[in-house]
Motif scaffolding. Structure first.
Motif, PDB file in Angstrom:
ATOM      1  N   ALA A  82      29.004  42.004  28.677  1.00  0.00           N
ATOM      2  CA  ALA A  82      30.156  42.650  29.321  1.00  0.00           C
ATOM      3  C   ALA A  82      31.455  41.971  28.909  1.00  0.00           C
ATOM      4  O   ALA A  82      32.468  42.638  28.651  1.00  0.00           O
ATOM      5  CB  ALA A  82      29.995  42.625  30.838  1.00  0.00           C
TER       6      ALA A  82
ATOM      7  N   VAL B 210      31.173  38.588  40.428  1.00  0.00           N
ATOM      8  CA  VAL B 210      30.862  39.825  39.714  1.00  0.00           C
ATOM      9  C   VAL B 210      31.498  41.055  40.365  1.00  0.00           C
ATOM     10  O   VAL B 210      31.801  42.041  39.681  1.00  0.00           O
ATOM     11  CB  VAL B 210      29.336  40.023  39.584  1.00  0.00           C
ATOM     12  CG1 VAL B 210      28.715  38.904  38.775  1.00  0.00           C
ATOM     13  CG2 VAL B 210      28.667  40.137  40.946  1.00  0.00           C
ATOM     14  N   ARG B 211      31.716  41.012  41.670  1.00  0.00           N
ATOM     15  CA  ARG B 211      32.320  42.174  42.325  1.00  0.00           C
ATOM     16  C   ARG B 211      33.716  42.439  41.770  1.00  0.00           C
ATOM     17  O   ARG B 211      34.090  43.578  41.483  1.00  0.00           O
ATOM     18  CB  ARG B 211      32.386  41.950  43.836  1.00  0.00           C
ATOM     19  CG  ARG B 211      32.656  43.226  44.641  1.00  0.00           C
ATOM     20  CD  ARG B 211      32.782  42.918  46.118  1.00  0.00           C
ATOM     21  NE  ARG B 211      31.703  42.047  46.585  1.00  0.00           N
ATOM     22  CZ  ARG B 211      31.712  41.436  47.762  1.00  0.00           C
ATOM     23  NH1 ARG B 211      32.748  41.572  48.585  1.00  0.00           N
ATOM     24  NH2 ARG B 211      30.699  40.676  48.120  1.00  0.00           N
TER      25      ARG B 211
ATOM     26  N   ARG C 223      33.704  43.875  38.189  1.00  0.00           N
ATOM     27  CA  ARG C 223      33.468  45.317  38.131  1.00  0.00           C
ATOM     28  C   ARG C 223      34.765  46.082  38.406  1.00  0.00           C
ATOM     29  O   ARG C 223      35.043  47.102  37.767  1.00  0.00           O
ATOM     30  CB  ARG C 223      32.367  45.705  39.122  1.00  0.00           C
ATOM     31  CG  ARG C 223      30.996  45.165  38.728  1.00  0.00           C
ATOM     32  CD  ARG C 223      29.972  45.320  39.832  1.00  0.00           C
ATOM     33  NE  ARG C 223      29.640  46.712  40.079  1.00  0.00           N
ATOM     34  CZ  ARG C 223      28.719  47.412  39.424  1.00  0.00           C
ATOM     35  NH1 ARG C 223      28.031  46.828  38.442  1.00  0.00           N
ATOM     36  NH2 ARG C 223      28.470  48.664  39.714  1.00  0.00           N
ATOM     37  N   TRP C 224      35.563  45.614  39.340  1.00  0.00           N
ATOM     38  CA  TRP C 224      36.848  46.259  39.619  1.00  0.00           C
ATOM     39  C   TRP C 224      37.775  46.170  38.414  1.00  0.00           C
ATOM     40  O   TRP C 224      38.467  47.143  38.070  1.00  0.00           O
ATOM     41  CB  TRP C 224      37.514  45.606  40.827  1.00  0.00           C
ATOM     42  CG  TRP C 224      36.819  45.852  42.133  1.00  0.00           C
ATOM     43  CD1 TRP C 224      35.762  46.682  42.364  1.00  0.00           C
ATOM     44  CD2 TRP C 224      37.135  45.244  43.389  1.00  0.00           C
ATOM     45  NE1 TRP C 224      35.385  46.631  43.685  1.00  0.00           N
ATOM     46  CE2 TRP C 224      36.211  45.758  44.341  1.00  0.00           C
ATOM     47  CE3 TRP C 224      38.076  44.320  43.808  1.00  0.00           C
ATOM     48  CZ2 TRP C 224      36.230  45.377  45.677  1.00  0.00           C
ATOM     49  CZ3 TRP C 224      38.097  43.931  45.145  1.00  0.00           C
ATOM     50  CH2 TRP C 224      37.190  44.465  46.066  1.00  0.00           C
TER      51      TRP C 224
ATOM     52  N   ALA D 254      36.994  45.995  35.279  1.00  0.00           N
ATOM     53  CA  ALA D 254      36.545  46.912  34.235  1.00  0.00           C
ATOM     54  C   ALA D 254      37.031  48.334  34.495  1.00  0.00           C
ATOM     55  O   ALA D 254      37.538  49.007  33.586  1.00  0.00           O
ATOM     56  CB  ALA D 254      35.022  46.879  34.130  1.00  0.00           C
TER      57      ALA D 254
ATOM     58  N   ASP E 273      39.754  38.947  33.478  1.00  0.00           N
ATOM     59  CA  ASP E 273      38.326  38.710  33.717  1.00  0.00           C
ATOM     60  C   ASP E 273      37.818  37.372  33.215  1.00  0.00           C
ATOM     61  O   ASP E 273      36.786  36.880  33.682  1.00  0.00           O
ATOM     62  CB  ASP E 273      37.516  39.818  33.030  1.00  0.00           C
ATOM     63  CG  ASP E 273      37.703  39.798  31.524  1.00  0.00           C
ATOM     64  OD1 ASP E 273      36.825  39.298  30.805  1.00  0.00           O
ATOM     65  OD2 ASP E 273      38.751  40.276  31.055  1.00  0.00           O
TER      66      ASP E 273
ATOM     67  N   PHE F 270      31.272  48.183  32.302  1.00  0.00           N
ATOM     68  CA  PHE F 270      31.042  48.298  33.747  1.00  0.00           C
ATOM     69  C   PHE F 270      29.565  48.280  34.134  1.00  0.00           C
ATOM     70  O   PHE F 270      29.165  47.480  35.005  1.00  0.00           O
ATOM     71  CB  PHE F 270      31.726  49.562  34.287  1.00  0.00           C
ATOM     72  CG  PHE F 270      31.518  49.773  35.764  1.00  0.00           C
ATOM     73  CD1 PHE F 270      32.233  49.036  36.695  1.00  0.00           C
ATOM     74  CD2 PHE F 270      30.591  50.697  36.221  1.00  0.00           C
ATOM     75  CE1 PHE F 270      32.036  49.220  38.060  1.00  0.00           C
ATOM     76  CE2 PHE F 270      30.386  50.892  37.577  1.00  0.00           C
ATOM     77  CZ  PHE F 270      31.111  50.152  38.497  1.00  0.00           C
ATOM     78  N   PRO F 271      28.694  49.099  33.550  1.00  0.00           N
ATOM     79  CA  PRO F 271      27.284  49.069  33.986  1.00  0.00           C
ATOM     80  C   PRO F 271      26.542  47.794  33.602  1.00  0.00           C
ATOM     81  O   PRO F 271      25.466  47.515  34.157  1.00  0.00           O
ATOM     82  CB  PRO F 271      26.677  50.289  33.285  1.00  0.00           C
ATOM     83  CG  PRO F 271      27.560  50.545  32.120  1.00  0.00           C
ATOM     84  CD  PRO F 271      28.934  50.148  32.556  1.00  0.00           C
TER      85      PRO F 271
ATOM     86  N   ILE G 187      27.766  44.718  34.053  1.00  0.00           N
ATOM     87  CA  ILE G 187      28.103  43.644  34.988  1.00  0.00           C
ATOM     88  C   ILE G 187      27.133  43.683  36.166  1.00  0.00           C
ATOM     89  O   ILE G 187      27.007  44.707  36.836  1.00  0.00           O
ATOM     90  CB  ILE G 187      29.550  43.797  35.486  1.00  0.00           C
ATOM     91  CG1 ILE G 187      30.524  43.792  34.304  1.00  0.00           C
ATOM     92  CG2 ILE G 187      29.897  42.668  36.455  1.00  0.00           C
ATOM     93  CD1 ILE G 187      31.944  44.168  34.687  1.00  0.00           C
TER      94      ILE G 187
ATOM     95  N   GLN H 293      25.460  43.469  39.813  1.00  0.00           N
ATOM     96  CA  GLN H 293      26.028  43.819  41.112  1.00  0.00           C
ATOM     97  C   GLN H 293      26.053  42.642  42.071  1.00  0.00           C
ATOM     98  O   GLN H 293      26.782  42.668  43.063  1.00  0.00           O
ATOM     99  CB  GLN H 293      25.250  44.991  41.725  1.00  0.00           C
ATOM    100  CG  GLN H 293      25.336  46.268  40.904  1.00  0.00           C
ATOM    101  CD  GLN H 293      24.690  47.448  41.603  1.00  0.00           C
ATOM    102  OE1 GLN H 293      24.500  47.436  42.814  1.00  0.00           O
ATOM    103  NE2 GLN H 293      24.347  48.462  40.828  1.00  0.00           N
TER     104      GLN H 293
END
Length: 400
Positions: free
Chosen positions: A223, A282-283, A286-287, A289, A325, A388-389, A391, A393
Motif C-alpha cells: 500500500a 491503519v484506520r 485508509r482515510w 488513501a 501517510d 485502499f483495499p 491497507i 482494517q
C-alpha cells in the motif's frame, strides 16, 4: 519501553528527535535537489525530459539497493554510528556530484549520494521508535517525517534560484556542507535508545521473522508503494507544471511547491498525533488513501481550463495529503516487526517506496511528454484507489 516517561528521558528523547529530523532533512535536500534541476537540464541544456527525470531519480535509485543493509547495520551496531557515518559519506559524494562533468559521471555520483543517504532514513526512524513510548510514537514519528517535506520545501525554494546563478555546483555544495556539519553533530550528541519496543515471540524461523506470521507487513509495504507515487510525481514535476502550463517563473513555481511541502509537514505531525489519540495507525491510512483519490482528480480541471489559482490550491492540498501517510505507515511497520526486526522491516518499507519513487520520475516524464498532464493526473489518482483495499482494517500492535 519503560512505563514512565520521566522529564529527563523526555528531554533526551526530544533532543534525539530534533537531531534525527535535521539529519533526515539534510539528506532529503541532497536526494530531491536534482528534481529541481530538471528545468535547467530540460529547458536550458536541451536534455530530453525522460532523461532529465532519470538523472533526478539517480539518488533514489541508489537508495533502493542500500536501505535494508543500512537498517540491518543499525540493528547490529546502533543508530548513532550509522547516521553520522552515512551522512558524512552523503556529503562527500555530493561534493563529487557538484564538480563532475558529463551525464554518466553525474548519474553515478548522484546514485552513490543516494546510496549513502539511505543510512539516515533507515536509522533515524528506528531511533525515534526506540526513544518514545507507544502513545507518543505517532506524534514523534510524524515530527521526524516532517523532514522529508521540509527538505523538499528547502530544495524547491533554493535549488532553482541557485542553479540559475551557478549551475549544479551552486545548487549542491551548500547542502553538502550542511550535511557534513550535521554528521559531526550526530557523532557527538545522538544517543542510541536505551530500550526498544518489546520483542514479541515469533513462531516463525528467525530468517523470516514477522513476515511468516501473517501478511500485515506485506500489505502495508504494498500500500505504501502505491501511496508514494503521487508524492514523488507532484514534488518532481510540480515546478515544471507551473512553468510550462501557466507561464510562472521558476521562483514562483518553487514557492508553491515549498508551500505545499510545508503544509504537508504540518499534516504529518497532526496525522501522527491523531493516530496516537485514536489508538490506530491503519484506520487513518485508509482515510488518507480515499482523500488522495479525490484531491488528485481536482488537478485535471485546473490544467484543462488553465486556471492557475485553482491549480495552486489543488496542488497544495494534493501534495499535503500525498505525504501524510509515511510516518504512520513506518510506525505501523516498526511496531508490528518487533525490536529484532525494526531496522530491517523499516528498510524493506523504505526500499519499496524508493524503488517506486525511482521509477516515477522517468516514467511520468515520458507520460507527460507524450500524453500531457491530465492523463498523468488520472494515473496518479488511481494509485491511492488501488492502495485502499490493501491497507489492513486492524492494527497488529496494540497501543494499550
Amino acid at each position: 519501553m519503560t512505563k514512565s516517561f520521566d522529564d529527563f528521558q523526555a528531554g533526551v528523547a526530544w533532543r534525539i528527535l530534533l537531531l534525527a529530523t535535521l539529519a533526515h532533512a539534510a539528506a532529503t535536500v541532497l536526494v530531491v535537489g536534482p528534481a529541481f534541476l530538471i528545468p535547467l537540464w530540460h529547458l536550458e541544456d536541451d536534455i530530453p525530459l525522460g532523461l532529465a527525470g532519470l538523472l533526478s531519480a539517480a539518488p533514489t535509485i541508489g537508495m533502493v539497493g542500500t536501505l535494508v543493509g543500512w537498517g540491518a547495520l543499525a540493528d547490529r551496531v546502533g543508530e548513532r554510528a550509522v547516521i553520522s557515518s552515512g551522512l558524512g559519506l552523503t556529503s562527500a559524494v555530493a561534493v563529487v556530484a557538484s564538480v563532475v562533468s558529463g551525464l554518466g559521471p553525474l548519474f553515478i555520483s548522484l546514485l552513490l549520494c543516494g546510496a549513502a543517504s539511505a543510512s539516515v532514513i533507515a536509522a533515524s526512524g528506528r531511533v525515534v521508535v526506540g526513544w518514545f513510548p507507544p502513545r507518543r510514537r505517532g506524534l514523534a514519528m510524524g515530527i521526524r517525517q516532517t523532514a522529508q517535506p521540509l527538505g523538499v520545501a528547502v530544495a524547491a525554494v533554493t535549488v532553482p534560484v541557485l542553479s540559475e546563478r551557478g549551475g549544479v555546483p551552486a545548487a549542491l555544495l551548500p547542502f553538502a556542507a550542511a550535511a557534513a556539519l550535521l554528521s559531526i553533530a550526530c557523532a557527538f550528541w545522538l544517543k542510541n535508545p536505551a530500550v526498544t519496543i518489546p520483542e514479541r515471540p515469533q513462531k516463525a524461523p528467525a530468517r523470516f521473522g514477522p513476515y511468516r506470521s501473517d501478511r500485515f507487513l506485506v500489505r502495508i509495504h504494498l500500500a505504501s508503494i502505491l501511496l508514494v507515487i503521487p508524492q514523488i510525481a507532484l514534488s518532481t514535476f510540480g515546478v515544471l507544471w507551473f512553468i510550462t502550463a501557466f507561464g510562472w517563473s521558476p521562483v514562483a513555481a518553487g514557492f508553491i511547491v515549498a508551500v505545499a511541502q510545508l503544509v504537508g509537514a504540518i499534516g504529518r505531525a497532526l496525522v501522527g498525533h491523531a493516530s496516537d489519540a485514536m489508538g490506530s495507525r491503519v484506520r487513518i491510512l485508509r482515510w488518507i488513501a480515499l482523500c488522495g483519490v479525490l484531491v488528485l482528480l481536482m488537478l485535471i480541471p485546473a490544467d484543462v481550463a488553465g486556471l492557475a489559482g485553482l491549480a495552486a490550491i489543488s496542488f497544495v492540498i494534493a501534495s499535503a495529503i500525498s505525504v501524510a501517510d509515511n510516518g504512520i505507515a513506518t510506525i505501523a511497520v516498526a511496531e508490528a516487526a518487533g525490536s529484532g526486526w525494526t531496522g530491517r522491516s523499516v528498510g524493506i518499507q523504505n526500499t519499496g517506496q524508493y524503488a517506486a519513487a525511482a521509477a516515477v520520475a522517468p516514467a511520468f516524464g515520458y507520460v507527460i511528454a507524450n500524453y500531457g498532464y491530465p492523463i498523468s493526473f488520472i494515473i496518479l489518482a488511481a494509485t491511492p484507489l488501488l492502495a485502499f483495499p490493501l491497507i489492513p482494517q486492524r492494527d497488529k500492535f496494540d497501543l494499550g
